[in-house]
Enzyme design. Structure first.
Site, PDB file in Angstrom:
ATOM      1  N   ASP A  38     112.489 106.644   7.609  1.00  4.07           N
ATOM      2  CA  ASP A  38     113.744 106.433   6.902  1.00  4.07           C
ATOM      3  C   ASP A  38     114.883 106.747   7.890  1.00  4.07           C
ATOM      4  O   ASP A  38     114.644 107.337   8.948  1.00  4.07           O
ATOM      5  CB  ASP A  38     113.752 107.395   5.700  1.00  4.07           C
ATOM      6  CG  ASP A  38     115.095 107.450   5.024  1.00  4.07           C
ATOM      7  OD1 ASP A  38     115.608 106.392   4.648  1.00  4.07           O
ATOM      8  OD2 ASP A  38     115.640 108.569   4.886  1.00  4.07           O
ATOM      9  N   ASP A  40     118.882 107.517   6.896  1.00  2.00           N
ATOM     10  CA  ASP A  40     119.864 108.507   6.451  1.00  2.00           C
ATOM     11  C   ASP A  40     119.202 109.803   6.009  1.00  2.00           C
ATOM     12  O   ASP A  40     118.306 109.807   5.170  1.00  2.00           O
ATOM     13  CB  ASP A  40     120.675 107.958   5.266  1.00  2.00           C
ATOM     14  CG  ASP A  40     121.607 106.835   5.686  1.00  2.00           C
ATOM     15  OD1 ASP A  40     122.350 107.029   6.662  1.00  2.00           O
ATOM     16  OD2 ASP A  40     121.582 105.773   5.044  1.00  2.00           O
TER      17      ASP A  40
HETATM   18  O1  C5P Z   1     118.313 105.262   4.870  1.00  2.01           O
HETATM   19  P1  C5P Z   1     118.115 105.760   3.473  1.00  2.01           P
HETATM   20  O2  C5P Z   1     117.052 105.027   2.755  1.00  2.01           O
HETATM   21  O3  C5P Z   1     117.989 107.228   3.425  1.00  2.01           O
HETATM   22  O4  C5P Z   1     119.532 105.393   2.748  1.00  2.01           O
HETATM   23  C1  C5P Z   1     119.825 105.724   1.442  1.00  2.01           C
HETATM   24  C2  C5P Z   1     120.849 106.824   1.282  1.00  2.01           C
HETATM   25  O5  C5P Z   1     122.172 106.297   1.234  1.00  2.01           O
HETATM   26  C3  C5P Z   1     120.610 107.508  -0.045  1.00  2.01           C
HETATM   27  O6  C5P Z   1     120.001 108.755   0.152  1.00  2.01           O
HETATM   28  C4  C5P Z   1     121.981 107.608  -0.699  1.00  2.01           C
HETATM   29  O7  C5P Z   1     122.344 108.936  -0.980  1.00  2.01           O
HETATM   30  C5  C5P Z   1     122.944 107.019   0.303  1.00  2.01           C
HETATM   31  N1  C5P Z   1     123.934 106.114  -0.311  1.00  2.01           N
HETATM   32  C6  C5P Z   1     125.281 106.327  -0.095  1.00  2.01           C
HETATM   33  N2  C5P Z   1     126.217 105.477  -0.643  1.00  2.01           N
HETATM   34  C7  C5P Z   1     125.832 104.422  -1.396  1.00  2.01           C
HETATM   35  C8  C5P Z   1     124.462 104.182  -1.606  1.00  2.01           C
HETATM   36  C9  C5P Z   1     123.541 105.054  -1.034  1.00  2.01           C
HETATM   37  O8  C5P Z   1     125.641 107.297   0.590  1.00  2.01           O
HETATM   38  N3  C5P Z   1     126.728 103.621  -1.897  1.00  2.01           N
HETATM   39 MG    MG Z   2     117.157 109.049   3.453  1.00  2.00          MG
END
Ligand code: C5P
Ligand code: MG
Length: 286
Positions: A38, A40
């Site tokens: 993954d 983030d």
């Molecule tokens: O790369 P990863 O799969 O971890 O990315 C997803 C992350 O992005 C989630 O953990 C979520 O908290 C974050 N997110 C965000 N803003 C959004 C949608 C998702 O910060 N609008």
């Molecule tokens: Mg993540």
């Protein structure tokens, strides 16, 4: 076996099982290994000096490319939906449609902003995004040993690529599955491409990419890195899997979530901002 597995951040439900998986993977050899991670809060830091670090989305949300009005709307979405994302009291089936809502609403707002492709690099440069300590070793080591690294992210592919490019580690063995921006002929964001990847549909995302996993069919041993329980399905496309070692970063709401992480990840790293343990595992495997 691996001294770092005694670090204070390391928790394992079944250390014996971890040893068995590691031994089996060493025996098979590093040319049978692939890494699926993954992005983030797994490859990037969750916090630095007590302050939260941004996700791919947050890098844009906080940038000069977004109007103050939209910043406020995106912040409101984050304040509404992030607590749902990490809520252990709600089952995934209940959270899934809400996560789709979050991503969809956020992407709609981003598209309204007429974001220019040529300004993304500056937005990343000016952001507080930070890869975890030890990232250089992780990326360089995998590259040197020709081990494929799949970064599977529900973030934004264009931003993620820029983060690793600026860090000097976007090597040829790195492949990314993520949400990519679609720009018009003048380089202005008009939509997001393809099927949305959100936190709970990585399994479907994996199954859409059978070609990638077909190419890697001689590598049935997987090291999986994640920070969410949704990340556990990232390897569902791997063909004829032999072994999988799952390492999970538990960053937030530690006490509430620890048991569920221990039940699903082989190694849980509690509030560990480094890649020390994954790196030690990789050194052991190569
Ligand atoms: O790369 P990863 O799969 O971890 O990315 C997803 C992350 O992005 C989630 O953990 C979520 O908290 C974050 N997110 C965000 N803003 C959004 C949608 C998702 O910060 N609008
Ligand atoms: Mg993540």
């Amino acid at each position: 076996m691996i001294p770092e597995l005694s670090n204070p951040s390391v928790c394992m439900k079944d250390p014996q099982r971890v040893q068995e998986i590691l031994q089996s993977m060493v025996k098979a050899g590093s040319n049978t290994v692939q890494v699926i991670s993954d992005f983030d809060m797994t490859l990037t830091r969750f916090a630095y000096k007590g302050k939260r670090c941004p996700t791919c989305h947050n890098i844009l949300d906080n940038s000069k490319l977004i109007s103050n009005d939209c910043k406020a709307q995106l912040k409101e979405l984050l304040d509404t939906y992030y607590p749902i994302e990490i809520d252990t009291a709600r089952p995934i089936e209940e959270k899934l449609p809400l996560m789709v809502q979050w991503w969809t609403k956020a992407h709609e707002i981003l598209v309204q902003q007429k974001i220019r492709k040529d300004l993304l690099a500056t937005a990343v440069q000016e952001s507080e995004a930070m890869l975890r300590e030890g990232y250089q070793l992780l990326f360089d080591h995998l590259h040197e040993h020709s081990i494929p690294l799949l970064i599977f992210s529900a973030g934004i592919g264009d931003i993620l690529e820029e983060v690793i490019r600026q860090a000097g580690v976007f090597h040829s063995n790195v492949k990314v599955f993520s949400n990519y921006m679609d720009f018009d002929e003048s380089g202005v964001l008009k939509a997001f491409k393809g099927e949305l990847i959100h936190i709970y549909n990585k399994r479907e995302g994996a199954l859409l990419n059978t070609g990638h996993f077909q190419e890697l069919r001689t590598r049935p041993n997987v090291l999986l890195l994640g920070d969410s329980l949704g990340d556990l399905t990232m390897a569902d496309g791997v063909q004829d899997m032999e072994n999988i070692l799952k390492i999970g970063f538990l960053n937030d709401k530690v006490e509430e979530r620890k048991q569920s992480y221990l039940d699903s990840y082989d190694i849980v790293l509690v509030q560990d901002e480094t890649l020390e343990v994954p790196n030690a595992v990789l050194l052991y495997l190569t």
